[in-house]
Scaffold this motif. Structure first.
Motif, PDB file in Angstrom:
ATOM      1  N   VAL A  83       0.789  -1.197   0.011  1.00  0.00           N
ATOM      2  CA  VAL A  83       0.013   0.081   0.044  1.00  0.00           C
ATOM      3  C   VAL A  83       0.756   1.236  -0.007  1.00  0.00           C
ATOM      4  O   VAL A  83       0.575   2.193  -0.892  1.00  0.00           O
ATOM      5  CB  VAL A  83      -0.688  -0.133   1.259  1.00  0.00           C
ATOM      6  CG1 VAL A  83      -1.672   1.326   1.270  1.00  0.00           C
ATOM      7  CG2 VAL A  83      -1.997  -1.145   1.197  1.00  0.00           C
ATOM      8  N   ALA A 130       2.249   1.684  -3.596  1.00  0.00           N
ATOM      9  CA  ALA A 130       1.346   2.108  -4.497  1.00  0.00           C
ATOM     10  C   ALA A 130       1.507   3.670  -4.454  1.00  0.00           C
ATOM     11  O   ALA A 130       1.212   4.243  -5.465  1.00  0.00           O
ATOM     12  CB  ALA A 130       0.126   1.604  -4.111  1.00  0.00           C
ATOM     13  N   PRO A 175      -2.893  -6.545  -2.801  1.00  0.00           N
ATOM     14  CA  PRO A 175      -3.168  -5.118  -2.570  1.00  0.00           C
ATOM     15  C   PRO A 175      -2.778  -4.241  -3.479  1.00  0.00           C
ATOM     16  O   PRO A 175      -3.565  -3.510  -4.208  1.00  0.00           O
ATOM     17  CB  PRO A 175      -2.484  -4.557  -1.335  1.00  0.00           C
ATOM     18  CG  PRO A 175      -2.117  -5.867  -0.823  1.00  0.00           C
ATOM     19  CD  PRO A 175      -2.044  -6.872  -1.482  1.00  0.00           C
ATOM     20  N   TRP A 225      -5.279  -4.797  -6.550  1.00  0.00           N
ATOM     21  CA  TRP A 225      -6.581  -4.176  -6.034  1.00  0.00           C
ATOM     22  C   TRP A 225      -6.528  -2.568  -6.093  1.00  0.00           C
ATOM     23  O   TRP A 225      -7.311  -1.910  -6.571  1.00  0.00           O
ATOM     24  CB  TRP A 225      -6.962  -4.582  -4.529  1.00  0.00           C
ATOM     25  CG  TRP A 225      -8.093  -4.123  -4.158  1.00  0.00           C
ATOM     26  CD1 TRP A 225      -9.245  -4.645  -4.405  1.00  0.00           C
ATOM     27  CD2 TRP A 225      -8.244  -3.040  -2.996  1.00  0.00           C
ATOM     28  NE1 TRP A 225     -10.424  -3.781  -3.927  1.00  0.00           N
ATOM     29  CE2 TRP A 225      -9.784  -2.877  -2.921  1.00  0.00           C
ATOM     30  CE3 TRP A 225      -7.651  -2.361  -2.461  1.00  0.00           C
ATOM     31  CZ2 TRP A 225     -10.378  -1.945  -2.241  1.00  0.00           C
ATOM     32  CZ3 TRP A 225      -8.172  -1.273  -1.512  1.00  0.00           C
ATOM     33  CH2 TRP A 225      -9.546  -1.408  -1.439  1.00  0.00           C
ATOM     34  N   LEU A 226      -5.481  -2.209  -6.048  1.00  0.00           N
ATOM     35  CA  LEU A 226      -5.243  -0.692  -5.882  1.00  0.00           C
ATOM     36  C   LEU A 226      -5.181  -0.311  -7.520  1.00  0.00           C
ATOM     37  O   LEU A 226      -5.205   0.925  -7.787  1.00  0.00           O
ATOM     38  CB  LEU A 226      -4.169  -0.094  -5.039  1.00  0.00           C
ATOM     39  CG  LEU A 226      -4.303  -0.276  -3.681  1.00  0.00           C
ATOM     40  CD1 LEU A 226      -2.992   0.141  -3.001  1.00  0.00           C
ATOM     41  CD2 LEU A 226      -5.341   0.787  -3.393  1.00  0.00           C
ATOM     42  N   ARG A 266      -7.729   6.217  -9.928  1.00  0.00           N
ATOM     43  CA  ARG A 266      -6.890   5.019  -9.371  1.00  0.00           C
ATOM     44  C   ARG A 266      -5.586   5.356  -8.863  1.00  0.00           C
ATOM     45  O   ARG A 266      -5.157   6.474  -8.913  1.00  0.00           O
ATOM     46  CB  ARG A 266      -6.672   4.236 -10.848  1.00  0.00           C
ATOM     47  CG  ARG A 266      -7.706   3.296 -11.199  1.00  0.00           C
ATOM     48  CD  ARG A 266      -6.861   2.329 -12.326  1.00  0.00           C
ATOM     49  NE  ARG A 266      -7.022   3.263 -13.598  1.00  0.00           N
ATOM     50  CZ  ARG A 266      -6.426   2.453 -14.678  1.00  0.00           C
ATOM     51  NH1 ARG A 266      -6.007   1.495 -14.731  1.00  0.00           N
ATOM     52  NH2 ARG A 266      -6.613   3.199 -16.069  1.00  0.00           N
ATOM     53  N   VAL A 267      -5.120   4.498  -7.861  1.00  0.00           N
ATOM     54  CA  VAL A 267      -3.900   4.700  -7.367  1.00  0.00           C
ATOM     55  C   VAL A 267      -2.652   4.366  -8.205  1.00  0.00           C
ATOM     56  O   VAL A 267      -1.723   5.094  -8.312  1.00  0.00           O
ATOM     57  CB  VAL A 267      -3.826   3.846  -5.953  1.00  0.00           C
ATOM     58  CG1 VAL A 267      -2.274   4.180  -5.068  1.00  0.00           C
ATOM     59  CG2 VAL A 267      -4.862   4.318  -5.022  1.00  0.00           C
TER      60      VAL A 267
END
Length: 138
Positions: free
Chosen positions: A42, A45, A90, A93-94, A103-104
């Protein structure tokens, strides 16, 4: 190996397996690294776009460092695969497009370098397998 005349060569038996304490500590370390893998994914990202190229180096370097630590702690490739999957889920998913279109991880150069660089680093560590321990666990 030198053998006396008339004597049969002595072959060492199989090495004793790791102790129960060593297996438990390894499992706890892999579980802890699994939680760290989610945090690294995370954070990477969000950081991979920061201060080109420092952000991408931090994000991919974090994933590779996580794989190296997992290789040192894990006793099998299963532990390595768990840590790698807990990083990859993750990140994927991101990278999905949410309803709000924010979007990340985008599909541009920085996003793809982060996604493929981290995945390749973890795949290389998984391919190397778990680190061999020459000394006995106590």
């Amino acid at each position: 190996m030198t053998v006396a005349p008339g004597a049969a060569p002595v072959r060492p038996g199989p090495a004793p397996g790791p102790s129960r304490r060593g297996r438990v500590l390894s499992a706890l370390a892999v579980a802890g690294l699994g939680a760290v893998a989610v945090v690294v994914a995370v954070a990477g990202a969000f950081v991979h776009r920061w201060q080109n190229p420092a952000g991408i180096l931090l994000a991919v370097g974090g994933a590779v460092a996580l794989g190296v630590l997992a290789r040192a702690c894990a006793r099998s490739r299963v532990g390595l695969a768990v840590v790698a999957l807990l990083w990859l889920v993750p990140v994927l998913w991101l990278g999905q497009e949410p309803p709000g279109d924010d979007r990340v991880i985008l599909g541009d150069e920085a996003g793809l370098v982060f996604l493929f660089g981290g995945t390749t680093g973890l795949a290389l560590v998984l391919g190397l397998g778990a680190e061999r321990r020459d000394r006995l666990d106590e």
